[in-house]
Scaffold this active site. Structure first.
Site, PDB file in Angstrom:
ATOM      1  N   ARG A 231     140.265 -74.159  -3.934  1.00 59.53           N
ATOM      2  CA  ARG A 231     140.359 -73.194  -5.230  1.00 59.53           C
ATOM      3  C   ARG A 231     141.528 -73.739  -5.560  1.00 59.53           C
ATOM      4  O   ARG A 231     142.864 -73.982  -5.268  1.00 59.53           O
ATOM      5  CB  ARG A 231     140.520 -71.797  -4.837  1.00 59.53           C
ATOM      6  CG  ARG A 231     139.036 -71.292  -4.390  1.00 59.53           C
ATOM      7  CD  ARG A 231     137.901 -71.257  -5.529  1.00 59.53           C
ATOM      8  NE  ARG A 231     136.696 -70.610  -5.289  1.00 59.53           N
ATOM      9  CZ  ARG A 231     135.557 -71.220  -5.041  1.00 59.53           C
ATOM     10  NH1 ARG A 231     135.850 -72.591  -4.855  1.00 59.53           N
ATOM     11  NH2 ARG A 231     134.590 -70.685  -4.648  1.00 59.53           N
ATOM     12  N   GLU A 260     140.633 -72.309 -14.189  1.00 56.83           N
ATOM     13  CA  GLU A 260     139.336 -73.155 -15.201  1.00 56.83           C
ATOM     14  C   GLU A 260     138.619 -72.381 -16.294  1.00 56.83           C
ATOM     15  O   GLU A 260     138.442 -71.123 -16.094  1.00 56.83           O
ATOM     16  CB  GLU A 260     138.385 -73.417 -13.780  1.00 56.83           C
ATOM     17  CG  GLU A 260     138.840 -74.150 -12.756  1.00 56.83           C
ATOM     18  CD  GLU A 260     137.957 -74.450 -11.702  1.00 56.83           C
ATOM     19  OE1 GLU A 260     136.825 -74.032 -11.602  1.00 56.83           O
ATOM     20  OE2 GLU A 260     138.373 -74.902 -10.409  1.00 56.83           O
ATOM     21  N   HIS A 278     135.311 -79.476 -10.864  1.00 56.84           N
ATOM     22  CA  HIS A 278     134.528 -78.622  -9.864  1.00 56.84           C
ATOM     23  C   HIS A 278     133.410 -78.804  -9.438  1.00 56.84           C
ATOM     24  O   HIS A 278     132.215 -78.139  -9.592  1.00 56.84           O
ATOM     25  CB  HIS A 278     134.495 -77.118 -10.406  1.00 56.84           C
ATOM     26  CG  HIS A 278     134.618 -75.978  -9.132  1.00 56.84           C
ATOM     27  ND1 HIS A 278     135.403 -74.978  -9.249  1.00 56.84           N
ATOM     28  CD2 HIS A 278     134.230 -76.196  -8.068  1.00 56.84           C
ATOM     29  CE1 HIS A 278     135.150 -74.355  -8.170  1.00 56.84           C
ATOM     30  NE2 HIS A 278     134.282 -75.070  -7.383  1.00 56.84           N
TER      31      HIS A 278
HETATM   32  C1  DGY Z   1     131.819 -73.014  -3.538  1.00 54.23           C
HETATM   33  O1  DGY Z   1     130.733 -72.971  -2.839  1.00 54.23           O
HETATM   34  O2  DGY Z   1     132.750 -72.234  -3.284  1.00 54.23           O
HETATM   35  C2  DGY Z   1     132.235 -74.084  -4.641  1.00 54.23           C
HETATM   36  O3  DGY Z   1     133.621 -74.150  -4.889  1.00 54.23           O
HETATM   37  C3  DGY Z   1     131.076 -74.160  -5.561  1.00 54.23           C
HETATM   38  O4  DGY Z   1     130.172 -75.248  -4.878  1.00 54.23           O
END
Ligand code: DGY
Length: 318
Positions: A231, A260, A278
């Site tokens: 993240r 983002e 992402h």
């Molecule tokens: C998640 O699954 O947390 C990713 O960031 C998106 O696939």
């Protein structure tokens, strides 16, 4: 039931016969549209761009489940959902390999300066092979520092072993797969100073927000590369941009960003940052499995069962 975004597959078979799914035809709904779609809804299939807070949950008094199409669920106020008797589910396991693959793609691309190389070739100004051109970092035999050795961190460690890398990790407790993966647990301070590559595989929590901050970046080797597929806010993006600009570290491979879709302008300007939008889990098969898993969770919750992927099963009574 409501899906906040158009999904890449038809999940109606997973939802079961007679399922009344309301979803945007393309893209996703804005918050106000979502709030109004949720009135009377018993289930919500959400994506990580949706902020599922108490205000939104209050607008959906019949809601029984929020099925987040992601493994991370920092976009959901789980405590508020639990307080309202609403299950929150995620999509673990099915995206582990895709995300680990992308982690390695970014690691290799940053180490071997592929972004710069691609831009050079496309610019039409490449003058041909030169002995000193675009020299990067070796990957084989180097030290990989993993912040988090859960499912995805462990899958990255498996790949690292294929490259003959030494694997360090940091976590609150010993990871179950550490011995099998020959990964050594060290404090964060040791990890950032010893690793050639630092890769983040932790959820976003108050404890991991800016876990890679200016001090951690300063402690890294000048040849170090930071990879983030977890993240964005786990890394202090401004500090990272500054470390790259000053040459305090050699590169970064980033799939996630603090705010983002905005990206720090200095990162956009940095030749040494390889940037992806992402896409860690973005393979056709993985995104299908994620959508189906979310649909299954909805079906389980609406049948009065505890969804197998509930993250708050202890806090919600059926
Ligand atoms: C998640 O699954 O947390 C990713 O960031 C998106 O696939």
């Amino acid at each position: 039931m409501v899906s906040s975004a158009a999904l890449p597959v038809d999940i109606r078979p997973e939802l079961g016969e007679g399922a009344n799914l309301v979803a945007p035809e393309r893209g996703r709904w804005q918050r106000a549209e979502l709030v109004s779609a949720l009135r009377g809804a018993d289930a919500l299939i959400a994506i990580l761009r949706d902020r599922i807070d108490d205000e939104l949950l209050a607008a959906a008094p019949n809601l029984k489940v929020v099925a987040n199409v992601a493994v991370g669920y920092d976009n959901v106020d789980v405590e508020a959902a639990s307080g309202r008797g609403i299950f929150v589910t995620n999509t673990p396991d099915v995206l582990t390999d895709a995300t680990a693959d992308l982690t390695f793609a970014l690691l290799l691309a940053a180490a071997r300066r592929l972004g710069e190389g691609e831009r050079l070739v496309r610019s039409g100004t490449w003058g041909g092979w030169e002995p000193g051109q675009l020299l990067g970092q070796d990957v084989s035999g180097k030290t990989l520092g993993l912040i988090g050795l859960g499912r995805i961190g462990a899958a990255v460690a498996v790949r690292a072993r294929g490259f003959g890398m030494r694997v360090l990790y940091t976590a609150r407790s010993d990871a179950p797969r550490a011995r099998e993966l020959e990964a050594s647990r060290v404090p964060l301070s040791e990890l950032v100073s010893d690793a050639d590559f630092v890769s983040l595989h932790c959820p976003l929590t108050p404890a991991t927000r800016h876990i890679v901050d200016a001090a951690a970046l300063r402690a890294m080797k000048p040849t170090a590369i930071v990879v983030n597929t977890a993240r964005g806010p786990c890394v202090d993006e401004a500090a990272l941009a500054e470390a790259l600009a000053r040459g305090e570290i050699a590169g970064a491979g980033l799939d996630v960003f603090e705010d983002e879709p905005a990206v720090h302008p200095a990162l956009l300007a940095s030749d040494r940052a390889v940037l992806a939008p992402h896409v860690g889990s973005a393979t056709t098969t993985t995104r299908r499995r994620m959508a189906e898993m979310a649909a299954r969770a909805v079906r389980e919750a609406l049948a009065g069962r505890v969804p197998s992927t509930a993250v708050n099963s202890e806090k919600v009574r059926v």
